[in-house]
Design an enzyme around this catalytic site. Structure first.
Site, PDB file in Angstrom:
ATOM      1  N   GLU A  27       0.887  -1.162   0.000  1.00  0.00           N
ATOM      2  CA  GLU A  27       0.000   0.000   0.000  1.00  0.00           C
ATOM      3  C   GLU A  27       0.920   1.206   0.000  1.00  0.00           C
ATOM      4  O   GLU A  27       1.730   1.367   0.915  1.00  0.00           O
ATOM      5  CB  GLU A  27      -0.891  -0.076   1.238  1.00  0.00           C
ATOM      6  CG  GLU A  27      -2.054   0.867   1.191  1.00  0.00           C
ATOM      7  CD  GLU A  27      -1.883   1.986   2.163  1.00  0.00           C
ATOM      8  OE1 GLU A  27      -1.325   3.026   1.740  1.00  0.00           O
ATOM      9  OE2 GLU A  27      -2.259   1.826   3.327  1.00  0.00           O
ATOM     10  N   CYS A  60      -2.272   7.816   4.793  1.00  0.00           N
ATOM     11  CA  CYS A  60      -2.321   7.485   3.363  1.00  0.00           C
ATOM     12  C   CYS A  60      -3.606   7.993   2.726  1.00  0.00           C
ATOM     13  O   CYS A  60      -3.690   8.128   1.518  1.00  0.00           O
ATOM     14  CB  CYS A  60      -2.169   5.992   3.159  1.00  0.00           C
ATOM     15  SG  CYS A  60      -2.892   5.044   4.464  1.00  0.00           S
TER      16      CYS A  60
HETATM   17  P1  NAP Z   1       9.614   3.578   3.434  1.00  0.00           P
HETATM   18  O1  NAP Z   1      10.812   4.391   3.235  1.00  0.00           O
HETATM   19  O2  NAP Z   1       8.959   3.020   2.222  1.00  0.00           O
HETATM   20  O3  NAP Z   1      10.006   2.391   4.446  1.00  0.00           O
HETATM   21  C1  NAP Z   1       9.055   1.407   4.852  1.00  0.00           C
HETATM   22  C2  NAP Z   1       9.807   0.114   5.145  1.00  0.00           C
HETATM   23  O4  NAP Z   1      10.306  -0.429   3.923  1.00  0.00           O
HETATM   24  C3  NAP Z   1      11.001   0.283   6.060  1.00  0.00           C
HETATM   25  O5  NAP Z   1      11.085  -0.862   6.879  1.00  0.00           O
HETATM   26  C4  NAP Z   1      12.158   0.344   5.104  1.00  0.00           C
HETATM   27  O6  NAP Z   1      13.368  -0.113   5.688  1.00  0.00           O
HETATM   28  C5  NAP Z   1      11.717  -0.585   3.993  1.00  0.00           C
HETATM   29  N1  NAP Z   1      12.282  -0.225   2.694  1.00  0.00           N
HETATM   30  C6  NAP Z   1      12.245   0.993   2.109  1.00  0.00           C
HETATM   31  N2  NAP Z   1      12.853   0.953   0.904  1.00  0.00           N
HETATM   32  C7  NAP Z   1      13.292  -0.312   0.740  1.00  0.00           C
HETATM   33  C8  NAP Z   1      14.010  -0.983  -0.299  1.00  0.00           C
HETATM   34  N3  NAP Z   1      14.399  -0.342  -1.399  1.00  0.00           N
HETATM   35  N4  NAP Z   1      14.290  -2.278  -0.133  1.00  0.00           N
HETATM   36  C9  NAP Z   1      13.907  -2.946   0.970  1.00  0.00           C
HETATM   37  N5  NAP Z   1      13.224  -2.361   1.982  1.00  0.00           N
HETATM   38  C10 NAP Z   1      12.920  -1.068   1.868  1.00  0.00           C
HETATM   39  O7  NAP Z   1       8.488   4.378   4.204  1.00  0.00           O
HETATM   40  P2  NAP Z   1       8.562   5.237   5.545  1.00  0.00           P
HETATM   41  O8  NAP Z   1       9.889   5.127   6.184  1.00  0.00           O
HETATM   42  O9  NAP Z   1       7.418   4.807   6.336  1.00  0.00           O
HETATM   43  O10 NAP Z   1       8.286   6.720   5.084  1.00  0.00           O
HETATM   44  C11 NAP Z   1       8.949   7.343   4.006  1.00  0.00           C
HETATM   45  C12 NAP Z   1       7.945   7.955   3.056  1.00  0.00           C
HETATM   46  O11 NAP Z   1       7.005   6.961   2.670  1.00  0.00           O
HETATM   47  C13 NAP Z   1       7.086   9.055   3.640  1.00  0.00           C
HETATM   48  O12 NAP Z   1       7.708  10.299   3.607  1.00  0.00           O
HETATM   49  C14 NAP Z   1       5.867   8.989   2.785  1.00  0.00           C
HETATM   50  O13 NAP Z   1       6.068   9.705   1.603  1.00  0.00           O
HETATM   51  C15 NAP Z   1       5.731   7.532   2.442  1.00  0.00           C
HETATM   52  N6  NAP Z   1       4.720   6.838   3.270  1.00  0.00           N
HETATM   53  C16 NAP Z   1       3.507   6.608   2.713  1.00  0.00           C
HETATM   54  C17 NAP Z   1       2.554   5.955   3.448  1.00  0.00           C
HETATM   55  C18 NAP Z   1       1.224   5.651   2.869  1.00  0.00           C
HETATM   56  O14 NAP Z   1       0.418   5.082   3.542  1.00  0.00           O
HETATM   57  N7  NAP Z   1       0.952   5.994   1.647  1.00  0.00           N
HETATM   58  C19 NAP Z   1       2.793   5.527   4.742  1.00  0.00           C
HETATM   59  C20 NAP Z   1       4.056   5.784   5.295  1.00  0.00           C
HETATM   60  C21 NAP Z   1       4.996   6.424   4.526  1.00  0.00           C
HETATM   61  P3  NAP Z   1      14.383   0.831   6.515  1.00  0.00           P
HETATM   62  O15 NAP Z   1      14.289   0.337   7.909  1.00  0.00           O
HETATM   63  O16 NAP Z   1      15.729   0.580   5.932  1.00  0.00           O
HETATM   64  O17 NAP Z   1      13.918   2.230   6.359  1.00  0.00           O
END
Ligand code: NAP
Length: 534
Positions: free
Chosen positions: A271, A308
């Site tokens: 999601e 989200c």
């Molecule tokens: P994220 O950067 O996508 O990280 C979520 C999880 O996925 C973390 O455990 C992260 O690990 C892992 N991950 C991220 N990129 C990866 C990759 N290339 N390969 C493997 N694992 C990976 O999301 P976030 O930290 O929650 O927030 C960052 C941004 O995501 C926000 O600024 C926002 O824009 C978006 N977000 C959107 C929603 C939504 O519901 N639409 C919700 C939350 C966030 P790590 O521990 O290494 O970080």
């Protein structure tokens, strides 16, 4: 910073019933309100531990998947009880790690336990299994009809990536974990680095529930470590059969790619982002402009915009009534105090997004989004931008999510503008329409377009505050999610972690109880074309 705790946080992964070893690498959580580190350090899992956890999850799956829905329900209900037993220790730790206020944390705890209990009752009730029985007709001409019985069966070990923005309801024992456990899958959670203490407290509650209810070791594990190291190793492990994820488009699509390139590709239910367009139609604006402005302000700032379902784009007519609405809504947004965002990277992504829009000649800045620099290291300020329908259609960047308390008003002059905007939308989690009965009657085409674009259409309401109920759909076509046929909230979420298996000519003694003659579990089944519990 010292926290008074009655339950020890060890800073170790949970590997079945044991703790992870000391790999020598650890990280601490940061308090987003102060920028200070929070004890204790969390040891990062090793690749050997990933193998160990996946193998344990596979052997647990073989046993757990054979348990009745009633036995699984006992385990899942016990998880809810154990989370409740964490009481204030959990509330305080979540607040410390996320900056979320107490009311929100308590509300989310209730939502999480409610969700667990919903999936427990679903596991027990059994209609989601889609059990179907077509009995044999041996003397059918020209060929005999075989006995065929089918039902949903669990996929195998599932890896769940905890979300930053819902430390409880979309994290360790959140909706993905609850629905996978209810389906009969074992679960490995990759903790989010933003709230590791919260993850461990909830993880230990799940571990305790598994012990109390006698579940096989490895039915649940929790791993600390980076997404690109531990997370990727879990997704590519041959014993893992599905992935649940909530987060960024970049993270979700990276995991989709990894899963698709495996020798045995597996489904990823990610999601990701959404701007959740809101369409304000002329009749509704004339009737209740103030009420819509107030509701939109609450929705856009709820959870500091880190939902989200946050309404990121609002279609508003370009006349005097629209101008009055803009003034009222912008006034409310401008006077909204800066608030603590979840972590530094989310705060930075929000301020970068605001700065980019600030420097874009296709938009006008109405409310700046610049926080008071004395507020704190992770504070976010509200922002409002304005664009013409023409510029919005031409400049794709304006329809990208800025995760935080920001909204772009798009000024339309005709119904034709609305139809073009709707047709141009990427997949979204939600779309909202404010309209009188006459407005809606006159905009059937708009509604028909939105049905193709989104997972949920909200009429005369607001997209935030997703109700957890059997009919909820929290999904939508790519890029809102990786698979538009799925939902991550509500009872339908269980389907993601199952596949259909048919048993043809299978002896009664070898059939799952759900498909046996006499219906020993008393579940709803389709027998020779008719639904029955007999
Ligand atoms: P994220 O950067 O996508 O990280 C979520 C999880 O996925 C973390 O455990 C992260 O690990 C892992 N991950 C991220 N990129 C990866 C990759 N290339 N390969 C493997 N694992 C990976 O999301 P976030 O930290 O929650 O927030 C960052 C941004 O995501 C926000 O600024 C926002 O824009 C978006 N977000 C959107 C929603 C939504 O519901 N639409 C919700 C939350 C966030 P790590 O521990 O290494 O970080």
């Amino acid at each position: 910073m010292q926290l008074e705790e009655t339950i020890e946080i060890k800073g170790r992964s949970i590997i079945g019933l044991k703790d992870g070893a000391d790999s020598g690498q650890s990280v601490k959580a940061l308090n987003p309100a102060t920028g200070e580190e929070i004890e204790p350090p969390f040891v990062q899992a090793t690749t050997e531990e990933v193998d160990q956890v996946a193998e344990l999850a596979q052997s647990a799956f073989l046993e757990y998947s054979r348990l009745s829905g009633k036995e699984r329900a006992k385990f899942i209900n016990q998880i809810a009880n154990q989370i409740e037993a964490l009481g204030d220790t959990l509330t305080q730790r979540v607040m410390l790690e996320t900056g979320l206020p107490e009311g929100r944390v308590k509300g989310e705890t209730g939502r999480t336990t409610g969700q667990l209990r919903l999936f427990a009752s679903l596991a027990e009730e059994g209609s989601w299994l889609n059990a179907r029985i077509d009995t044999a007709i041996p003397d059918r001409q020209p060929l005999p009809k075989p006995d065929v019985r089918a039902m949903q069966r669990p996929l195998g070990p599932v890896v769940v990536f905890a979300a930053s923005n819902f430390p409880l309801a979309f994290s360790t024992a959140g909706g993905d974990t609850a629905s996978a456990l209810a389906a009969g899958c074992s679960v490995i959670v990759k903790a989010h680095s933003s709230h590791p203490g919260t993850a461990e407290l909830v993880g230990r509650a799940v571990q305790k529930a598994a012990e109390i209810t006698g579940m096989p070791e490895g039915v649940f594990s929790l791993m600390f470590g980076g997404g690109r190291t531990v997370g990727s190793a879990l997704v590519t492990h041959p014993d893992v059969k599905a992935v649940g994820f909530t987060g960024s488009t970049g993270g979700g699509t990276a995991l989709m790619k990894l899963a698709a390139e495996r020798p045995e590709p597996i489904p990823v239910y990610a999601e990701m982002g959404s701007v959740n367009p809101v369409f304000i139609l002329p009749g509704a604006l004339a009737e209740r402009s103030e009420a819509i402005a107030n509701g939109l302000h609450v929705s856009a700032t709820m959870g500091v915009g880190q939902f989200c379902t946050n309404p990121g784009v609002v279609m508003l007519q370009s006349d005097d009534a629209g101008n009055s609405f803009k003034d009222a809504f912008s006034g409310l947004m401008e006077s909204h105090a800066d608030e603590v965002m979840l972590n530094r990277s989310i705060q930075k992504a929000y301020s970068d997004g605001v700065a980019a829009r600030d420097g874009n000649s296709n938009v006008e800045v109405i409310v700046s989004g610049n926080p008071d620099t004395t507020s704190g290291p992770c504070h976010g300020a509200t922002s409002v931008f304005e664009a013409t329908a023409e510029n919005f259609l031409e400049d794709e960047s304006l329809s990208h999510e800025i995760f935080g308390p920001g909204t772009t008003l798009v000024r339309y002059s005709s119904q034709g503008d609305l139809l073009k905007i709707a047709e141009n939308l990427e997949g979204q989690l939600t779309a909202t329409i404010h309209g009188t009965d006459t407005d809606l009657e006159e905009n059937k085409e708009l509604i028909a377009i939105l049905e193709r674009k989104v997972g949920r259409i909200v009429f005369n309401g607001f997209p935030t505050g997703v109700e957890v109920c059997p009919s909820m759909v929290h999904g939508g076509p790519f890029p809102a999610t990786s698979d538009g046929r799925s939902t991550s909230v509500g009872a339908f979420a269980i389907d993601r972690f199952t596949r259909l298996v048919a048993f043809q000519g299978c002896p009664q003694s070898l059939l799952p109880d759900e498909l046996k003659d006499g219906n020993p579990l008393r579940i709803q089944r389709m027998v020779n074309g008719s639904y029955t519990k007999d």
